[in-house]
Motif scaffolding. Sequence first.
Motif, short mmCIF file in Angstrom:
data_model
loop_
_atom_site.label_atom_id
_atom_site.label_comp_id
_atom_site.label_asym_id
_atom_site.label_seq_id
_atom_site.Cartn_x
_atom_site.Cartn_y
_atom_site.Cartn_z
N LYS A 143 -5.08 13.50 1.18
CA LYS A 143 -6.41 14.03 0.59
C LYS A 143 -6.77 13.21 -0.76
CE LYS A 143 -8.75 18.22 -0.63
NZ LYS A 143 -8.42 18.78 -1.59
N GLU A 144 -5.73 12.93 -1.41
CA GLU A 144 -5.89 12.40 -2.60
C GLU A 144 -6.40 10.90 -2.27
OE1 GLU A 144 -2.98 14.41 -5.95
OE2 GLU A 144 -2.06 13.30 -4.11
N VAL A 145 -5.90 10.32 -1.55
CA VAL A 145 -6.23 8.70 -1.10
C VAL A 145 -7.63 8.91 -0.78
CG1 VAL A 145 -5.94 7.00 0.34
CG2 VAL A 145 -4.05 7.99 -0.80
N MET A 146 -7.89 9.81 0.31
CA MET A 146 -9.37 9.77 0.60
C MET A 146 -10.38 10.25 -0.71
SD MET A 146 -8.81 11.90 4.43
CE MET A 146 -10.17 13.06 3.90
N GLU A 147 -9.79 11.17 -1.41
CA GLU A 147 -10.72 11.41 -2.58
C GLU A 147 -10.99 10.16 -3.71
OE1 GLU A 147 -8.53 14.68 -4.37
OE2 GLU A 147 -9.86 16.33 -2.84
N MET A 148 -9.90 9.64 -3.87
CA MET A 148 -10.04 8.24 -4.66
C MET A 148 -11.04 7.38 -4.07
SD MET A 148 -8.70 6.78 -7.32
CE MET A 148 -7.23 7.76 -7.78
N THR A 149 -10.89 7.23 -2.81
CA THR A 149 -11.65 6.28 -1.72
C THR A 149 -13.27 6.76 -2.15
OG1 THR A 149 -10.06 5.70 -0.48
CG2 THR A 149 -12.33 5.26 0.20
N SER A 150 -13.16 8.02 -2.10
CA SER A 150 -14.84 8.69 -2.35
C SER A 150 -15.32 8.29 -3.81
CB SER A 150 -14.70 10.08 -1.91
OG SER A 150 -16.13 10.53 -2.08
N LEU A 165 0.77 -1.26 -0.09
CA LEU A 165 -0.13 -0.16 -0.07
C LEU A 165 0.85 1.35 0.13
CD1 LEU A 165 -2.62 -0.87 2.55
CD2 LEU A 165 -3.05 -0.50 0.02
N ASP A 166 1.91 1.22 0.63
CA ASP A 166 2.68 2.48 0.74
C ASP A 166 3.45 2.55 -0.79
OD1 ASP A 166 2.44 2.79 3.50
OD2 ASP A 166 4.53 1.87 4.17
N LYS A 167 3.83 1.52 -1.29
CA LYS A 167 4.31 1.68 -2.75
C LYS A 167 3.36 2.25 -3.76
CE LYS A 167 6.75 -0.94 -6.22
NZ LYS A 167 7.36 -2.34 -6.75
N MET A 168 2.19 1.67 -3.63
CA MET A 168 1.02 2.04 -4.45
C MET A 168 0.49 3.45 -4.24
SD MET A 168 -2.70 0.14 -4.94
CE MET A 168 -3.57 1.02 -3.46
N THR A 169 0.87 3.69 -2.89
CA THR A 169 -0.04 5.18 -2.75
C THR A 169 1.26 6.35 -2.51
OG1 THR A 169 -0.17 4.77 -0.53
CG2 THR A 169 -2.04 4.53 -2.02
#
Length: 151
Positions: free
Chosen positions: A134-141, A124-128
Amino acid sequence: MHQLFTRERIGIDKQCSDKDQLLYGLHILAKEMGQVFSSSVKTSCTKLEILCHIHRRTEMNQLELQTLLHVDAAAVTRHLRDLKEHQLIFSRKYENDKRNTLVALTPLGESELIELTRRKEIFLDKMTRDFSDKEVMEMTSFIERISSNLK
């Protein structure tokens, strides 16, 4: 080594709509992510998910797993058989209903879950790595919205 996602590689041309590109891109990404996850973590995402669910509940039956995973009974049976062969889980009959089998993690399963979780975190660290929180939260949304629209 996985190939980079490009429109050219997956055959998307300028005549494809933005929505077509989104559909094909997500489809290819899901396949690539599954392959890279499996090779990095050394297990499938589904098997890790099964181990996590069993760990959280201490013990559970196949129907509960089937419902949580959104897969058919045969798939759950195959995964559980494989986990049992590797001595990561054990099973017992439910006292009140002998037709119902409960599964739980073995001590080996508990330690394997710890190791697989460590590998998953590295993945997950490598993927993100170049995404902000904020971008991770937006992508999840976005993913949640797409999922909701499919129902």
